[in-house]
Design an enzyme around this catalytic site. Structure first.
Site, PDB file in Angstrom:
ATOM      1  N   ARG A  16       0.813  -1.217   0.000  1.00 45.27           N
ATOM      2  CA  ARG A  16       0.000   0.000   0.000  1.00 45.27           C
ATOM      3  C   ARG A  16       0.853   1.277   0.000  1.00 45.27           C
ATOM      4  O   ARG A  16       0.356   2.368  -0.251  1.00 45.27           O
ATOM      5  CB  ARG A  16      -0.957  -0.012   1.208  1.00 45.27           C
ATOM      6  CG  ARG A  16      -2.078  -1.035   1.064  1.00 45.27           C
ATOM      7  CD  ARG A  16      -2.788  -1.327   2.387  1.00 45.27           C
ATOM      8  NE  ARG A  16      -2.064  -2.279   3.219  1.00 45.27           N
ATOM      9  CZ  ARG A  16      -2.506  -2.767   4.379  1.00 45.27           C
ATOM     10  NH1 ARG A  16      -3.688  -2.388   4.841  1.00 45.27           N
ATOM     11  NH2 ARG A  16      -1.781  -3.627   5.071  1.00 45.27           N
ATOM     12  N   GLN A  76      11.251 -15.312   6.891  1.00 43.53           N
ATOM     13  CA  GLN A  76       9.960 -15.951   6.612  1.00 43.53           C
ATOM     14  C   GLN A  76      10.020 -16.640   5.244  1.00 43.53           C
ATOM     15  O   GLN A  76      10.644 -16.126   4.323  1.00 43.53           O
ATOM     16  CB  GLN A  76       8.859 -14.882   6.624  1.00 43.53           C
ATOM     17  CG  GLN A  76       7.447 -15.444   6.509  1.00 43.53           C
ATOM     18  CD  GLN A  76       6.399 -14.335   6.603  1.00 43.53           C
ATOM     19  OE1 GLN A  76       6.705 -13.198   6.942  1.00 43.53           O
ATOM     20  NE2 GLN A  76       5.163 -14.684   6.294  1.00 43.53           N
ATOM     21  N   ASN A 230       0.263   1.970   6.967  1.00 42.72           N
ATOM     22  CA  ASN A 230       0.147   1.117   5.789  1.00 42.72           C
ATOM     23  C   ASN A 230       0.286   1.895   4.483  1.00 42.72           C
ATOM     24  O   ASN A 230       0.594   1.315   3.450  1.00 42.72           O
ATOM     25  CB  ASN A 230      -1.197   0.390   5.797  1.00 42.72           C
ATOM     26  CG  ASN A 230      -1.286  -0.575   6.974  1.00 42.72           C
ATOM     27  OD1 ASN A 230      -0.341  -1.288   7.273  1.00 42.72           O
ATOM     28  ND2 ASN A 230      -2.409  -0.561   7.667  1.00 42.72           N
ATOM     29  N   TYR A 368      31.691  32.817  -2.223  1.00 44.71           N
ATOM     30  CA  TYR A 368      31.812  31.360  -2.197  1.00 44.71           C
ATOM     31  C   TYR A 368      33.148  30.995  -1.569  1.00 44.71           C
ATOM     32  O   TYR A 368      34.198  31.407  -2.067  1.00 44.71           O
ATOM     33  CB  TYR A 368      31.714  30.760  -3.608  1.00 44.71           C
ATOM     34  CG  TYR A 368      32.056  29.283  -3.589  1.00 44.71           C
ATOM     35  CD1 TYR A 368      31.257  28.395  -2.867  1.00 44.71           C
ATOM     36  CD2 TYR A 368      33.194  28.793  -4.222  1.00 44.71           C
ATOM     37  CE1 TYR A 368      31.585  27.053  -2.787  1.00 44.71           C
ATOM     38  CE2 TYR A 368      33.524  27.440  -4.150  1.00 44.71           C
ATOM     39  CZ  TYR A 368      32.713  26.580  -3.428  1.00 44.71           C
ATOM     40  OH  TYR A 368      33.042  25.247  -3.339  1.00 44.71           O
ATOM     41  N   TYR A 389      38.480  24.820  -7.953  1.00 42.63           N
ATOM     42  CA  TYR A 389      38.351  23.683  -8.871  1.00 42.63           C
ATOM     43  C   TYR A 389      38.973  24.037 -10.205  1.00 42.63           C
ATOM     44  O   TYR A 389      38.583  25.022 -10.851  1.00 42.63           O
ATOM     45  CB  TYR A 389      36.850  23.397  -9.040  1.00 42.63           C
ATOM     46  CG  TYR A 389      36.507  22.158  -9.822  1.00 42.63           C
ATOM     47  CD1 TYR A 389      37.192  20.962  -9.618  1.00 42.63           C
ATOM     48  CD2 TYR A 389      35.473  22.181 -10.757  1.00 42.63           C
ATOM     49  CE1 TYR A 389      36.850  19.826 -10.330  1.00 42.63           C
ATOM     50  CE2 TYR A 389      35.120  21.039 -11.463  1.00 42.63           C
ATOM     51  CZ  TYR A 389      35.822  19.865 -11.247  1.00 42.63           C
ATOM     52  OH  TYR A 389      35.481  18.743 -11.951  1.00 42.63           O
TER      53      TYR A 389
END
Ligand code: UD1
Ligand code: MG
Length: 469
Positions: A16, A76, A230, A368, A389
């Site tokens: 569900r 199970q 559920n 930054y 970078y």
């Protein structure tokens, strides 16, 4: 608790939920549904805790062994149903002859006290089985408690119930205590002849009663404790309820929460007294906030350690450390690995990542700061970019203590600015600056006289320039 074993049912698929994630791994208030139940089960200090798994077995086994290593797992088989799940767990409890508490992996708010009370009642009344029930305004979906003139007869599932039984408001919470031996025997007699073709644990209740055993239903008055999840509607409803309980508990512990309806706090968060949370604050994971700090409005903190008397205003921060007296925001994006020293500042429209900003150092405006360390008392000019970078690798920038860097700088990493050094406004810093130096890299400015009047004739600018001449 002596002579008690706990079984937690978590093998169902949770169809569900309509999700690729198994139902019991969906989270509320920062913890998986199964985590809520296993935390509770673990603190009962039972003889053994067994979780039953099947659907997405490997994922769940990894989860259980990583976070609840004291919990054993049973698997199970292909026969479906809560009764079959319990049988799988009982295999791991061979030779155990005390009481067995059965909890559901999808009932997250049940607390230790309620389970302790249930076991107490079970033992005091000398029952062979005791279950928890509650009365709901909307009992749809739950198993109903069937009684005859008050006398318990059994449980009927929503899908198997008659229209009259659908009217019953007393529901089965899915939480039980059984005598281990009788539970084993009764389950052998349970079939799968019902609308879902499942081996129902709930059938054991009727069988025991028919066999003349003593079974009672312990009705609890707080239905949230036994709310089962559920689908995703119930997921959000139960989370909202848990959140309001968490908020009330922090308020009672001395935290001011201006607008509970817009504040979300995970179960794993810790707050000191005299913390103030303004509207729209969301605190997640292992966030901890020290005394006197004011957080919000509109702030999300995930795994953030906040000192005392800190001010964080309209920020989004993850995996960071903000020391005493520091000031963050408004509109700051604090990414992992950020550390802001005592009385430091990360100001408006600033993004930081893997940045250690020293005590009293300030990055006040529009910048930054990535892969950098900034020394004690340094000041970074408005609009500065730490260019970390090169398109392939990340590099670090180091700014010395008490440095003053100008507005509009670009630090092209790797680069170092020494202690007490200055950089001029508009500089691109590509080479190290020694301590105490002023770095500047001006390219001479050229003004081409009359350019606008010649090249933009008829424009408003040209008109303005002509008027001024
Ligand atoms: C179950 C009860 C219902 C009760 C409700 C309370 C049964 C037959 N019904 O219904 O009476 O009112 O809980 O919330 O027990 N599970 C397994 N293996 C399975 C099936 C389920 O381990 O084969 C586990 C699920 O993972 C879940 C729990 O058992 O954690 C309950 O299963 P679910 O399918 O949600 O049962 P409900 O329909 O809610
Ligand atoms: Mg359920």
């Amino acid at each position: 608790m002596s002579n008690l074993a706990v079984i937690v049912l978590a093998a169902g698929e949770g169809t569900r939920m309509k999700s690729a994630t198994p139902k019991v791994l969906h989270r509320i208030s920062g913890l998986e549904l199964l985590g809520h139940v296993l935390s509770t089960a673990s603190s009962i200090s039972a003889h053994k805790v067994v979780a039953v798994l099947r659907h997405e077995r490997e994922r769940l086994e990894n989860y259980v062994s990583a976070f609840y290593p004291n919990v054993q797992t049973a698997i199970q088989d292909e026969i479906p149903g809560t009764g079959r799940a319990v049988e799988a767990a009982l295999e791991l409890l061979e030779g155990f002859s005390g009481d067995v508490a059965v909890l559901s992996g999808d009932v997250p708010l049940l607390d230790v006290e309620s389970i302790a009370t249930l076991v107490e009642i079970h033992r005091e009344q000398g029952n062979q089985a005791t279950l928890v029930s509650t009365v709901l305004d909307n009992p749809h979906g739950y198993g109903r408690i069937v009684r005859d003139r008050g006398e318990l007869l059994g449980i009927v599932e929503q899908k198997d119930a008659t229209p009259e039984q659908h009217q019953i408001a007393e529901v089965n919470a899915g939480v039980y205590v059984f005598d281990a031996e009788l539970l084993r025997q009764s389950l052998q007699q349970v079939g799968t002849n019902n609308s879902q073709g499942e081996k129902y644990l709930t059938d054991v209740v009727g069988l025991l009663i028919q066999g003349g055993h003593k079974v009672s239903a312990h009705q609890i008055t707080d239905p949230w404790l036994v709310a089962g999840i559920n689908d995703r509607v119930q997921l959000s409803e139960v989370e909202a309820e848990l959140n309001s309980r968490i908020i009330r508990a922090w308020q009672m512990a001395g935290v001011t929460i201006k607008e509970p309806a817009s504040t979300w706090i995970d179960v794993t968060v810790s707050l000191a007294k005299d913390v103030t949370l303004l509207p729209g604050t969301r605190l997640h994971g292992f966030t901890a906030v020290g005394e006197g700090s004011v957080i919000g409005p509109d702030t999300s903190l995930t795994d953030v350690e906040v000192g005392e008397n800190v001010r964080i205003n309209r920020a989004d921060a993850t995996s960071a450390k903000i020391h005493d007296g520091a000031n963050v925001g408004p509109f700051a994006f604090i990414r992992p690995g950020t550390e802001l020293g005592a009385d430091g500042k990360i100001g408006a429209f600033v993004e930081t990542k893997n940045a250690q900003i020293g005590p009293g150092a300030k990055v006040p405006h529009l910048s930054y700061v990535g892969d950098a360390s900034i020394g004690e008392g340094a000041n970074i000019g408005a609009g500065t970019i730490f260019a970390n970078y090169d398109g392939v690798n990340k590099h670090r920038t180091e700014i010395g203590k008490q440095a003053r860097t100008g507005s509009g700088n670009v630090f092209v990493a790797p680069v170092k600015v020494g202690d007490g050094a200055y950089t001029a406004a508009g500089s691109t810093i590509r080479r190290d600056v020694e301590s105490g130096a002023l770095a500047l890299n001006p390219s001479a400015q050229k003004n081409l006289a009359g350019w606008v009047i010649q090249n933009r004739p008829g424009s408003k600018s040209a008109q303005a320039a002509t008027d001024t001449e």
